[in-house]
Design a protein around this motif. Structure first.
Motif, PDB file in Angstrom:
ATOM      1  N   SER A 116       0.827  -1.199   0.000  1.00 52.39           N
ATOM      2  CA  SER A 116       0.000   0.000   0.000  1.00 52.39           C
ATOM      3  C   SER A 116       0.868   1.257   0.000  1.00 52.39           C
ATOM      4  N   GLN A 117       2.135   1.109   0.424  1.00 50.24           N
ATOM      5  CA  GLN A 117       3.063   2.233   0.365  1.00 50.24           C
ATOM      6  C   GLN A 117       3.250   2.701  -1.082  1.00 50.24           C
ATOM      7  N   ASN A 118       3.424   1.730  -1.983  1.00 45.97           N
ATOM      8  CA  ASN A 118       3.670   2.054  -3.384  1.00 45.97           C
ATOM      9  C   ASN A 118       2.438   1.733  -4.226  1.00 45.97           C
ATOM     10  N   LEU A 119       1.295   2.120  -3.706  1.00 43.66           N
ATOM     11  CA  LEU A 119       0.038   1.790  -4.354  1.00 43.66           C
ATOM     12  C   LEU A 119      -0.489   2.974  -5.150  1.00 43.66           C
ATOM     13  N   VAL A 120      -0.816   2.710  -6.402  1.00 46.60           N
ATOM     14  CA  VAL A 120      -1.473   3.732  -7.225  1.00 46.60           C
ATOM     15  C   VAL A 120      -2.889   3.249  -7.488  1.00 46.60           C
ATOM     16  N   ARG A 121      -3.846   4.009  -6.987  1.00 45.73           N
ATOM     17  CA  ARG A 121      -5.248   3.659  -7.205  1.00 45.73           C
ATOM     18  C   ARG A 121      -5.713   4.290  -8.509  1.00 45.73           C
ATOM     19  N   ILE A 122      -6.494   3.537  -9.261  1.00 45.25           N
ATOM     20  CA  ILE A 122      -7.058   4.087 -10.497  1.00 45.25           C
ATOM     21  C   ILE A 122      -8.561   4.221 -10.293  1.00 45.25           C
ATOM     22  N   THR A 123      -9.025   5.449 -10.377  1.00 50.69           N
ATOM     23  CA  THR A 123     -10.453   5.713 -10.257  1.00 50.69           C
ATOM     24  C   THR A 123     -10.916   6.419 -11.531  1.00 50.69           C
ATOM     25  N   SER A 124     -12.175   6.783 -11.574  1.00 50.24           N
ATOM     26  CA  SER A 124     -12.702   7.464 -12.765  1.00 50.24           C
ATOM     27  C   SER A 124     -12.016   8.799 -12.988  1.00 50.24           C
ATOM     28  N   SER A 125     -11.426   9.364 -11.918  1.00 50.23           N
ATOM     29  CA  SER A 125     -10.757  10.661 -12.070  1.00 50.23           C
ATOM     30  C   SER A 125      -9.259  10.512 -12.348  1.00 50.23           C
ATOM     31  N   GLY A 126      -8.774   9.276 -12.444  1.00 49.92           N
ATOM     32  CA  GLY A 126      -7.379   9.100 -12.839  1.00 49.92           C
ATOM     33  C   GLY A 126      -6.541   8.359 -11.814  1.00 49.92           C
ATOM     34  N   PHE A 127      -5.239   8.609 -11.884  1.00 49.21           N
ATOM     35  CA  PHE A 127      -4.282   7.920 -11.021  1.00 49.21           C
ATOM     36  C   PHE A 127      -4.098   8.682  -9.728  1.00 49.21           C
ATOM     37  N   GLU A 128      -4.100   7.946  -8.626  1.00 46.76           N
ATOM     38  CA  GLU A 128      -3.963   8.551  -7.296  1.00 46.76           C
ATOM     39  C   GLU A 128      -2.962   7.748  -6.475  1.00 46.76           C
ATOM     40  N   PRO A 129      -1.787   8.261  -6.137  1.00 45.43           N
ATOM     41  CA  PRO A 129      -1.301   9.599  -6.483  1.00 45.43           C
ATOM     42  C   PRO A 129      -0.847   9.662  -7.935  1.00 45.43           C
ATOM     43  N   GLN A 130      -0.880  10.868  -8.472  1.00 47.26           N
ATOM     44  CA  GLN A 130      -0.489  11.038  -9.867  1.00 47.26           C
ATOM     45  C   GLN A 130       1.016  10.832 -10.037  1.00 47.26           C
ATOM     46  N   GLU A 171      12.197  -1.226  -5.698  1.00 47.90           N
ATOM     47  CA  GLU A 171      10.843  -1.401  -5.170  1.00 47.90           C
ATOM     48  C   GLU A 171       9.847  -1.569  -6.312  1.00 47.90           C
ATOM     49  N   SER A 172       8.672  -2.053  -5.941  1.00 46.23           N
ATOM     50  CA  SER A 172       7.634  -2.232  -6.952  1.00 46.23           C
ATOM     51  C   SER A 172       6.500  -1.242  -6.715  1.00 46.23           C
ATOM     52  N   VAL A 173       5.831  -0.952  -7.778  1.00 45.07           N
ATOM     53  CA  VAL A 173       4.617  -0.127  -7.714  1.00 45.07           C
ATOM     54  C   VAL A 173       3.471  -1.023  -8.141  1.00 45.07           C
ATOM     55  N   ILE A 174       2.380  -0.954  -7.407  1.00 45.15           N
ATOM     56  CA  ILE A 174       1.203  -1.740  -7.792  1.00 45.15           C
ATOM     57  C   ILE A 174       0.078  -0.787  -8.167  1.00 45.15           C
ATOM     58  N   TRP A 175      -0.517  -1.055  -9.314  1.00 48.22           N
ATOM     59  CA  TRP A 175      -1.672  -0.284  -9.770  1.00 48.22           C
ATOM     60  C   TRP A 175      -2.919  -1.102  -9.475  1.00 48.22           C
ATOM     61  N   VAL A 176      -3.885  -0.473  -8.846  1.00 46.21           N
ATOM     62  CA  VAL A 176      -5.134  -1.145  -8.524  1.00 46.21           C
ATOM     63  C   VAL A 176      -6.277  -0.389  -9.201  1.00 46.21           C
ATOM     64  N   ASN A 177      -6.981  -1.078 -10.060  1.00 46.12           N
ATOM     65  CA  ASN A 177      -8.120  -0.452 -10.725  1.00 46.12           C
ATOM     66  C   ASN A 177      -9.340  -0.529  -9.814  1.00 46.12           C
ATOM     67  N   SER A 189       1.608  -5.265 -10.631  1.00 40.09           N
ATOM     68  CA  SER A 189       2.752  -4.532 -10.109  1.00 40.09           C
ATOM     69  C   SER A 189       3.926  -4.604 -11.071  1.00 40.09           C
ATOM     70  N   LEU A 190       4.834  -3.661 -10.892  1.00 45.03           N
ATOM     71  CA  LEU A 190       6.035  -3.610 -11.724  1.00 45.03           C
ATOM     72  C   LEU A 190       7.193  -3.165 -10.839  1.00 45.03           C
ATOM     73  N   VAL A 191       8.309  -3.859 -10.959  1.00 42.34           N
ATOM     74  CA  VAL A 191       9.507  -3.505 -10.192  1.00 42.34           C
ATOM     75  C   VAL A 191      10.309  -2.471 -10.982  1.00 42.34           C
ATOM     76  N   PHE A 192      10.739  -1.421 -10.286  1.00 47.02           N
ATOM     77  CA  PHE A 192      11.572  -0.397 -10.907  1.00 47.02           C
ATOM     78  C   PHE A 192      12.986  -0.510 -10.353  1.00 47.02           C
TER      79      PHE A 192
END
Ligand SMILES: [Cu+2]
Length: 141
Positions: free
Chosen positions: A52-66, A74-80, A115-118
């Motif tokens: 959840s630290q590296n979590l990007v939420r996708i809502t109807s208004s876009g990516f959060e955080p942008q 580390e990895s980033v996970i996108w959750v629709n 998720s994707l590791v950077f």
């Protein structure tokens, strides 16, 4: 003599039985289920906390955080979290060639996550290919 021996056997037997019951009783009371359950739930909670630290939420208004800042490796996970699909792709729309690994995140149906590791430092910009005005970036320090 044989009477004394019987008494001794009886006493030893009673002590042995009492000891067994005490051992059984203590082993029953010591590992309370709640104590055993809490370490496992903490173990399952800590990775999700890390995620959840590296979590990007996708809502109807876009990516959060942008813009999300992570450390190299580390990895980033996108959750629709929206009810429709979104598609994470690298800039530049529509060819997506700047950082192709971002294209492996790709299509995310409603409720899905990926998720994707950077591994390397840099700024990686992406967008929702289905709604190209929705943009985001990953800053790797
Ligand atoms: Cu695109």
């Amino acid at each position: 003599m044989s009477k004394n021996a019987l008494v001794i056997i009886a006493v030893v037997g009673v002590i042995a039985i009492a000891g067994i019951w005490l051992l059984k009783g203590s082993s029953k009371t010591t590992p309370t289920p709640s104590y055993q359950a809490s370490p496992t739930s903490q173990e399952s909670a800590s990775p999700s906390a890390q995620v959840s630290q590296n979590l990007v939420r996708i809502t109807s208004s876009g990516f959060e955080p942008q813009t999300i800042t992570v450390k190299a490796g580390e990895s980033v996970i996108w959750v629709n979290e929206n009810t429709v699909s979104h598609q994470v792709n690298s800039v530049v729309h529509p060819t997506h060639q700047v950082y192709p690994p971002l294209n492996t995140v790709g299509m995310l149906p409603a409720g899905e996550s990926k998720s994707l590791v950077f591994a390397d430092k840099g700024t990686y910009k992406y967008h929702d290919h289905l709604n190209p005005s929705l943009t985001g970036s990953v800053v790797v320090e």
